[in-house]
Write a protein that holds these residues in place. Structure first.
Motif, short mmCIF file in Angstrom:
data_model
loop_
_atom_site.label_atom_id
_atom_site.label_comp_id
_atom_site.label_asym_id
_atom_site.label_seq_id
_atom_site.Cartn_x
_atom_site.Cartn_y
_atom_site.Cartn_z
N ALA A 88 7.95 18.27 5.44
CA ALA A 88 8.15 20.02 5.03
C ALA A 88 7.39 19.57 4.36
CB ALA A 88 9.21 19.03 3.89
N ASN A 89 6.20 19.48 4.12
CA ASN A 89 4.36 20.22 4.11
C ASN A 89 4.77 19.88 2.33
OD1 ASN A 89 2.24 20.41 3.97
ND2 ASN A 89 2.10 21.85 4.19
N PRO A 90 4.91 19.25 1.56
CA PRO A 90 4.89 18.89 -0.22
C PRO A 90 3.53 18.55 -0.02
CG PRO A 90 6.13 16.20 0.89
CD PRO A 90 5.72 17.83 1.89
N VAL A 91 3.48 18.87 -1.78
CA VAL A 91 1.97 18.84 -2.00
C VAL A 91 1.33 17.18 -1.27
CG1 VAL A 91 2.15 21.10 -3.47
CG2 VAL A 91 2.20 18.05 -4.14
N ASN A 92 2.02 16.55 -1.42
CA ASN A 92 1.40 15.24 -1.64
C ASN A 92 1.38 14.61 0.22
OD1 ASN A 92 4.46 14.59 -1.27
ND2 ASN A 92 4.29 13.07 -2.68
N CYS A 97 1.85 10.60 5.47
CA CYS A 97 1.18 10.30 6.15
C CYS A 97 -0.56 8.95 6.62
CB CYS A 97 -0.36 11.47 6.76
SG CYS A 97 -1.74 11.58 8.54
N LYS A 98 -0.92 8.81 5.23
CA LYS A 98 -1.21 7.31 5.49
C LYS A 98 -0.39 6.71 5.38
CE LYS A 98 -5.42 9.15 6.07
NZ LYS A 98 -6.11 9.43 7.51
N SER A 99 0.86 6.43 4.73
CA SER A 99 1.56 5.75 4.92
C SER A 99 1.92 4.70 6.31
CB SER A 99 2.92 5.80 4.02
OG SER A 99 2.54 6.05 2.68
N GLU A 100 2.39 6.20 7.09
CA GLU A 100 2.55 5.80 8.28
C GLU A 100 1.35 5.04 9.06
OE1 GLU A 100 4.23 6.65 12.69
OE2 GLU A 100 5.28 6.19 10.50
N LEU A 101 -0.16 5.76 8.99
CA LEU A 101 -0.70 4.63 9.96
C LEU A 101 -1.38 3.65 9.41
CD1 LEU A 101 -3.58 4.96 11.11
CD2 LEU A 101 -4.64 5.64 9.03
N HIS A 102 -1.19 3.10 7.86
CA HIS A 102 -1.45 1.96 7.18
C HIS A 102 0.26 0.87 7.89
CE1 HIS A 102 -5.34 2.40 6.85
NE2 HIS A 102 -4.82 3.71 5.94
N ASP A 103 0.97 1.46 7.75
CA ASP A 103 2.49 1.40 8.44
C ASP A 103 1.57 0.19 9.66
OD1 ASP A 103 3.14 0.95 6.00
OD2 ASP A 103 4.69 2.34 5.96
N GLY A 120 -12.13 5.26 6.07
CA GLY A 120 -14.37 6.13 5.99
C GLY A 120 -13.71 6.84 4.50
N VAL A 121 -13.04 6.80 3.17
CA VAL A 121 -12.88 7.31 1.82
C VAL A 121 -14.66 7.67 1.63
CG1 VAL A 121 -11.71 7.81 0.34
CG2 VAL A 121 -10.09 7.50 1.88
N ASN A 122 -15.29 8.21 1.27
CA ASN A 122 -16.57 8.06 0.37
C ASN A 122 -16.36 8.10 -1.09
OD1 ASN A 122 -16.54 10.98 0.15
ND2 ASN A 122 -16.95 11.16 1.99
N ALA A 123 -16.90 8.69 -1.95
CA ALA A 123 -17.01 8.67 -3.15
C ALA A 123 -16.27 10.13 -3.62
CB ALA A 123 -18.16 8.51 -3.81
N ASP A 124 -17.12 10.78 -2.19
CA ASP A 124 -16.77 12.37 -2.91
C ASP A 124 -15.48 12.94 -2.45
OD1 ASP A 124 -19.75 13.23 -3.37
OD2 ASP A 124 -19.62 13.39 -1.56
N ASP A 125 -14.90 11.89 -2.26
CA ASP A 125 -13.13 12.45 -1.80
C ASP A 125 -12.25 12.37 -3.03
OD1 ASP A 125 -13.69 12.69 1.23
OD2 ASP A 125 -13.67 10.70 1.80
N LEU A 126 -13.39 10.95 -4.12
CA LEU A 126 -12.31 10.16 -4.86
C LEU A 126 -12.22 11.23 -5.86
CD1 LEU A 126 -13.54 7.12 -5.37
CD2 LEU A 126 -11.80 7.92 -4.12
N THR A 127 -12.98 12.55 -6.00
CA THR A 127 -13.19 14.00 -6.47
C THR A 127 -12.06 14.86 -6.15
OG1 THR A 127 -14.92 15.23 -5.32
CG2 THR A 127 -15.73 13.22 -7.09
N ASP A 128 -11.35 14.68 -5.05
CA ASP A 128 -10.54 15.89 -4.84
C ASP A 128 -9.38 15.36 -4.69
OD1 ASP A 128 -9.51 17.73 -3.77
OD2 ASP A 128 -10.08 18.36 -1.62
N TYR A 129 -8.09 16.06 -4.90
CA TYR A 129 -6.74 15.60 -4.48
C TYR A 129 -6.32 15.05 -3.39
CZ TYR A 129 -2.38 15.47 -3.89
OH TYR A 129 -0.07 15.35 -4.62
N ARG A 130 -6.57 13.75 -3.28
CA ARG A 130 -6.61 13.06 -1.49
C ARG A 130 -4.88 11.79 -2.27
NH1 ARG A 130 -10.88 13.74 1.51
NH2 ARG A 130 -11.85 15.62 0.91
#
Length: 286
Positions: A88-92, A97-103, A120-130
């Protein structure tokens, strides 16, 4: 400073003794895979998720890069599109996607005797909506780059220092990121975008996006490349090609490429979400 952080990254990964890397083939996870292999050797395993949201060309790149590093590399299929919360492509969307991957990765890691799954999450990723960061952390994943405080620019510096051939590779998030939130995602739509982006890649372009909105393909290029593109491209041939992929209308975004552009529509609560994301990731200072 970069060399100091690289040594910190090596020490962090060495301390894990055995690690499974969630390896997409992007520059961030490739750096993690390289350093993990350098310090852990055959006690490191790179695993790539294969699904319709991954371009075949990106999968091929991931396999080539893993072989260059020398790290053991395996593929697993993920089925995030079967989850209606994702399709359905909600904002989250990225959370599902990551739930499926890490499960899938966590049981595999436990079965193989790897106490850690790292990404591979880097420090800059934490400043965006992820929102995917939250899903990974809920399942016990670690983010060595973020923990050491390594930024995207520093990732590229380290990759170049370590002679990784992909050190200047443009960011390439999954194909689902090409759709505005709220527009349902299907395999057919992903394939349509994938064929369009592969066409631009064959033209020799490095940084680009094909945003899909309904029946319209909106091409994003770096602002300084737009005029050259218009003057040198056989536009009628491009239009015919994109229409053969299934688009009715083809447009060029005059603002130019901007990573995360679709996040502009996010609600005002997003800064608080990012703050919680940073706290959850446990980003080290310095």
């Amino acid at each position: 400073m970069v060399t100091e952080k690289l040594e910190q990254l090596k020490a962090l990964l060495a301390g894990m003794e055995r690690a499974l890397i969630a390896y997409s083939g992007g520059i961030d996870s490739t750096l993690v895979a390289k350093v993990a292999y350098d310090v852990l050797s055959d006690r490191a395993l790179a695993v790539t998720a294969v699904s319709p949201s991954l371009l075949p060309e990106d999968l091929e790149d991931a396999c080539v890069q893993a072989a260059e590093i020398g790290i053991a590399h395996e593929l697993v299929e993920t089925h995030e599109l079967e989850n209606p919360n994702y399709a359905a492509n909600p904002v989250n969307r990225c959370y599902f996607c990551k739930s499926e991957l890490h499960d899938r990765l966590k049981p595999l890691a436990l079965e193989r005797g790897y106490p850690y799954v790292v990404d591979g999450v880097n420090a800059d990723d934490l400043t965006d909506y992820r929102p995917g960061i939250q899903a990974a952390k809920e399942r016990g994943a670690r983010s060595p780059l973020a923990e050491v405080g390594i930024t995207k620019a520093e990732v590229r510096e380290m990759a170049k220092l370590l002679d990784l051939s992909c050190w200047d590779k443009p960011a390439q998030p999954c194909l689902s990121s090409r759709f505005p939130y709220g527009e349902a995602i299907t395999i057919a739509k992903l394939q349509r975008v994938g064929r369009a982006e592969a066409y631009l890649r064959r033209m020799g372009l490095k940084t680009y996006r094909v945003r899909s909105e309904g029946d319209t393909a909106r091409i994003e290029l770096p602002p300084e490349k737009i005029q050259e593109f218009v003057l040198t491209t056989d536009l009628p041939a491009l239009v015919r090609a994109f229409q053969s992929f299934g688009f009715l209308y083809i447009a060029l975004d005059l603002e130019g490429f901007s990573s995360g552009k679709l996040n502009r529509m996010l609600p005002s609560a997003t800064p608080q979400v990012i703050q919680n994301q940073q706290s959850t990731a446990g980003l080290a200072s310095g």
